[in-house]
Design a protein around this motif. Structure first.
Motif, PDB file in Angstrom:
ATOM      1  N   TYR A  35      17.526  16.055  25.340  1.00 29.00           N
ATOM      2  CA  TYR A  35      18.124  14.773  25.721  1.00 29.00           C
ATOM      3  C   TYR A  35      17.099  13.650  25.770  1.00 29.00           C
ATOM      4  N   THR A  36      15.846  13.984  26.037  1.00 23.81           N
ATOM      5  CA  THR A  36      14.795  12.963  26.017  1.00 23.81           C
ATOM      6  C   THR A  36      14.622  12.409  24.602  1.00 23.81           C
ATOM      7  N   CYS A  37      14.563  13.302  23.647  1.00 17.30           N
ATOM      8  CA  CYS A  37      14.240  12.876  22.287  1.00 17.30           C
ATOM      9  C   CYS A  37      15.456  12.362  21.528  1.00 17.30           C
ATOM     10  N   THR A  38      16.637  12.880  21.819  1.00 16.07           N
ATOM     11  CA  THR A  38      17.809  12.452  21.047  1.00 16.07           C
ATOM     12  C   THR A  38      18.361  11.117  21.528  1.00 16.07           C
ATOM     13  N   ALA A  39      17.681  10.488  22.489  1.00 10.74           N
ATOM     14  CA  ALA A  39      18.069   9.116  22.835  1.00 10.74           C
ATOM     15  C   ALA A  39      17.930   8.234  21.595  1.00 10.74           C
ATOM     16  N   CYS A  40      17.045   8.609  20.696  1.00  9.91           N
ATOM     17  CA  CYS A  40      16.770   7.761  19.528  1.00  9.91           C
ATOM     18  C   CYS A  40      17.033   8.412  18.175  1.00  9.91           C
ATOM     19  N   HIS A  41      16.795   9.704  18.063  1.00  9.49           N
ATOM     20  CA  HIS A  41      16.969  10.324  16.740  1.00  9.49           C
ATOM     21  C   HIS A  41      17.359  11.783  16.900  1.00  9.49           C
ATOM     22  N   GLY A  42      17.747  12.369  15.793  1.00  7.64           N
ATOM     23  CA  GLY A  42      18.189  13.752  15.824  1.00  7.64           C
ATOM     24  C   GLY A  42      17.085  14.696  16.256  1.00  7.64           C
ATOM     25  N   GLN A  61      -1.192  17.968  19.642  1.00  6.13           N
ATOM     26  CA  GLN A  61      -0.487  17.170  18.630  1.00  6.13           C
ATOM     27  C   GLN A  61       0.867  16.692  19.151  1.00  6.13           C
ATOM     28  N   TRP A  62       1.519  17.526  19.966  1.00  2.44           N
ATOM     29  CA  TRP A  62       2.783  17.095  20.576  1.00  2.44           C
ATOM     30  C   TRP A  62       2.526  15.933  21.524  1.00  2.44           C
ATOM     31  N   GLU A  63       1.395  16.006  22.247  1.00  2.00           N
ATOM     32  CA  GLU A  63       0.999  14.894  23.121  1.00  2.00           C
ATOM     33  C   GLU A  63       0.912  13.608  22.300  1.00  2.00           C
ATOM     34  N   LEU A  94       2.874   8.449  20.528  1.00  2.00           N
ATOM     35  CA  LEU A  94       3.275   7.590  19.413  1.00  2.00           C
ATOM     36  C   LEU A  94       4.674   7.014  19.650  1.00  2.00           C
ATOM     37  N   MET A  95       5.572   7.865  20.146  1.00  2.00           N
ATOM     38  CA  MET A  95       6.938   7.410  20.442  1.00  2.00           C
ATOM     39  C   MET A  95       6.901   6.293  21.476  1.00  2.00           C
ATOM     40  N   ILE A  96       6.012   6.447  22.458  1.00  2.28           N
ATOM     41  CA  ILE A  96       5.918   5.458  23.524  1.00  2.28           C
ATOM     42  C   ILE A  96       5.300   4.166  22.997  1.00  2.28           C
ATOM     43  N   ARG A 110       4.666   3.140  19.705  1.00  2.00           N
ATOM     44  CA  ARG A 110       5.214   2.464  18.543  1.00  2.00           C
ATOM     45  C   ARG A 110       6.722   2.254  18.615  1.00  2.00           C
ATOM     46  N   HIS A 111       7.411   3.177  19.276  1.00  2.00           N
ATOM     47  CA  HIS A 111       8.875   3.107  19.237  1.00  2.00           C
ATOM     48  C   HIS A 111       9.505   2.753  20.576  1.00  2.00           C
ATOM     49  N   ASN A 112       8.693   2.295  21.531  1.00  2.00           N
ATOM     50  CA  ASN A 112       9.223   1.854  22.826  1.00  2.00           C
ATOM     51  C   ASN A 112       9.951   2.923  23.615  1.00  2.00           C
ATOM     52  N   MET A 113       9.535   4.161  23.463  1.00  2.00           N
ATOM     53  CA  MET A 113      10.123   5.191  24.309  1.00  2.00           C
ATOM     54  C   MET A 113       9.626   4.964  25.738  1.00  2.00           C
ATOM     55  N   PRO A 114      10.518   5.048  26.726  1.00  2.00           N
ATOM     56  CA  PRO A 114      10.057   4.895  28.112  1.00  2.00           C
ATOM     57  C   PRO A 114       9.116   6.047  28.474  1.00  2.00           C
ATOM     58  N   VAL A 152       7.170  19.406  31.371  1.00  2.00           N
ATOM     59  CA  VAL A 152       8.307  20.243  30.981  1.00  2.00           C
ATOM     60  C   VAL A 152       8.555  20.121  29.475  1.00  2.00           C
ATOM     61  N   VAL A 153       8.576  18.888  29.002  1.00  2.00           N
ATOM     62  CA  VAL A 153       8.840  18.624  27.587  1.00  2.00           C
ATOM     63  C   VAL A 153       7.730  19.227  26.713  1.00  2.00           C
ATOM     64  N   LEU A 154       6.487  18.997  27.115  1.00  2.12           N
ATOM     65  CA  LEU A 154       5.360  19.540  26.340  1.00  2.12           C
ATOM     66  C   LEU A 154       5.367  21.061  26.335  1.00  2.12           C
ATOM     67  N   TYR A 181       7.907  23.015  26.553  1.00  4.18           N
ATOM     68  CA  TYR A 181       8.946  23.510  25.644  1.00  4.18           C
ATOM     69  C   TYR A 181       8.522  23.349  24.182  1.00  4.18           C
ATOM     70  N   LEU A 182       8.063  22.158  23.830  1.00  4.42           N
ATOM     71  CA  LEU A 182       7.707  21.887  22.432  1.00  4.42           C
ATOM     72  C   LEU A 182       6.593  22.817  21.950  1.00  4.42           C
ATOM     73  N   GLU A 183       5.600  23.018  22.819  1.00  2.00           N
ATOM     74  CA  GLU A 183       4.466  23.857  22.468  1.00  2.00           C
ATOM     75  C   GLU A 183       4.903  25.296  22.203  1.00  2.00           C
TER      76      GLU A 183
HETATM   77  C1  HEC Z   1      12.787   5.175  22.144  1.00  6.34           C
HETATM   78  C2  HEC Z   1      13.147   5.876  20.938  1.00  6.34           C
HETATM   79  C3  HEC Z   1      12.557   7.238  20.675  1.00  6.34           C
HETATM   80  C4  HEC Z   1      12.494   8.329  21.513  1.00  6.34           C
HETATM   81  C5  HEC Z   1      13.018   8.446  22.927  1.00  6.34           C
HETATM   82  C6  HEC Z   1      11.861   9.381  20.751  1.00  6.34           C
HETATM   83  N1  HEC Z   1      11.572   8.941  19.488  1.00  6.34           N
HETATM   84 FE1  HEC Z   1      10.697  10.036  18.019  1.00  6.34          FE
HETATM   85  N2  HEC Z   1      10.967   8.502  16.708  1.00  6.34           N
HETATM   86  C7  HEC Z   1      11.487   7.259  17.025  1.00  6.34           C
HETATM   87  C8  HEC Z   1      11.541   6.454  15.820  1.00  6.34           C
HETATM   88  C9  HEC Z   1      12.071   5.020  15.752  1.00  6.34           C
HETATM   89  C10 HEC Z   1      11.021   7.244  14.789  1.00  6.34           C
HETATM   90  C11 HEC Z   1      10.802   6.845  13.330  1.00  6.34           C
HETATM   91  C12 HEC Z   1      12.073   6.688  12.595  1.00  6.34           C
HETATM   92  C13 HEC Z   1      12.685   7.979  12.213  1.00  6.34           C
HETATM   93  O1  HEC Z   1      12.037   8.742  11.479  1.00  6.34           O
HETATM   94  O2  HEC Z   1      13.848   8.241  12.606  1.00  6.34           O
HETATM   95  C14 HEC Z   1      10.684   8.531  15.364  1.00  6.34           C
HETATM   96  C15 HEC Z   1      10.154   9.596  14.654  1.00  6.34           C
HETATM   97  C16 HEC Z   1       9.749  10.797  15.209  1.00  6.34           C
HETATM   98  C17 HEC Z   1       9.102  11.876  14.489  1.00  6.34           C
HETATM   99  C18 HEC Z   1       8.852  11.885  12.995  1.00  6.34           C
HETATM  100  C19 HEC Z   1       7.430  11.826  12.624  1.00  6.34           C
HETATM  101  C20 HEC Z   1       6.744  10.519  12.936  1.00  6.34           C
HETATM  102  O3  HEC Z   1       5.603  10.580  13.460  1.00  6.34           O
HETATM  103  O4  HEC Z   1       7.288   9.428  12.610  1.00  6.34           O
HETATM  104  C21 HEC Z   1       8.830  12.862  15.398  1.00  6.34           C
HETATM  105  C22 HEC Z   1       8.124  14.178  15.158  1.00  6.34           C
HETATM  106  C23 HEC Z   1       9.321  12.406  16.677  1.00  6.34           C
HETATM  107  N3  HEC Z   1       9.874  11.156  16.516  1.00  6.34           N
HETATM  108  C24 HEC Z   1       9.234  13.134  17.841  1.00  6.34           C
HETATM  109  C25 HEC Z   1       9.828  12.761  19.039  1.00  6.34           C
HETATM  110  C26 HEC Z   1       9.861  13.600  20.222  1.00  6.34           C
HETATM  111  C27 HEC Z   1       9.222  14.983  20.334  1.00  6.34           C
HETATM  112  C28 HEC Z   1      10.562  12.916  21.155  1.00  6.34           C
HETATM  113  C29 HEC Z   1      10.912  13.365  22.575  1.00  6.34           C
HETATM  114  C30 HEC Z   1       9.807  13.752  23.417  1.00  6.34           C
HETATM  115  C31 HEC Z   1      10.926  11.624  20.586  1.00  6.34           C
HETATM  116  N4  HEC Z   1      10.469  11.581  19.300  1.00  6.34           N
HETATM  117  C32 HEC Z   1      11.624  10.646  21.246  1.00  6.34           C
HETATM  118  C33 HEC Z   1      11.915   6.850  18.276  1.00  6.34           C
HETATM  119  C34 HEC Z   1      11.987   7.644  19.400  1.00  6.34           C
END
Ligand code: HEC
Length: 116
Positions: free
Chosen positions: A46-53, A66-68, A73-75, A77-81, A90-92, A94-96
């Motif tokens: 549920y943490t990760c699918t807020a934004c993508h599959g 690398q998971w770290e 990177l999500m935080i 570059r992609h504004n993840m909270p 917990v998340v790390l 599981y992923l590890e």
């Molecule tokens: C706030 C939004 C957001 C959240 C929450 C988020 N991501 Fe992402 N993530 C993105 C975006 C935007 C991309 C790049 C676009 C795409 O490929 O869909 C991405 C891409 C990725 C990629 C593809 C490789 C890369 O480096 O671009 C991975 C792996 C990834 N996310 C892992 C995670 C994991 C693990 C979590 C949960 C811990 C997570 N993301 C949560 C926004 C998010």
């Protein structure tokens, strides 16, 4: 006639639009049960699918460090909270465990179907 191209353009847009609608991700397309079982799976899902599959996540095989990086990177570059330390652990965890680096060969790795 200046607008001669307009009908074709409109038709093109109408043809493209549903394709875009199709690619929009909805969390309902996936459920946590589809992925490797383990402690923290639901939280991570549920943490990760807020934004993508989650398939995007499950397709990787990474070390804890690398998971770290991936989460950072999500935080960044992609504004993840940012996660609280407890949730992050917990998340790390599981992923590890569920998605470690893949073995280059042998069991679980790529097998040559003609080598039998
Ligand atoms: C706030 C939004 C957001 C959240 C929450 C988020 N991501 Fe992402 N993530 C993105 C975006 C935007 C991309 C790049 C676009 C795409 O490929 O869909 C991405 C891409 C990725 C990629 C593809 C490789 C890369 O480096 O671009 C991975 C792996 C990834 N996310 C892992 C995670 C994991 C693990 C979590 C949960 C811990 C997570 N993301 C949560 C926004 C998010």
């Amino acid at each position: 006639m200046r607008l001669r191209g307009a009908p074709a353009l409109l038709a093109g847009l109408l043809w493209i639009a549903p394709a875009f609608a199709q690619t929009a991700f909805t969390p309902r397309d996936e459920s946590p049960e589809e992925f490797v079982a383990g402690p923290g799976r639901d939280e991570t899902f549920y943490t990760c699918t807020a934004c993508h599959g989650f398939k995007l996540v499950a397709a990787q095989g990474l070390t804890r460090a690398q998971w770290e990086d991936s989460i950072n990177l999500m935080i960044r570059r992609h504004n993840m909270p940012p996660l609280e330390d407890k949730d992050r652990a917990v998340v790390l965890g599981y992923l590890e465990t569920a998605y470690p680096p893949r073995a280059p060969a042998g069991r679980g790795g790529w097998q040559n179907p003609f080598a039998k």
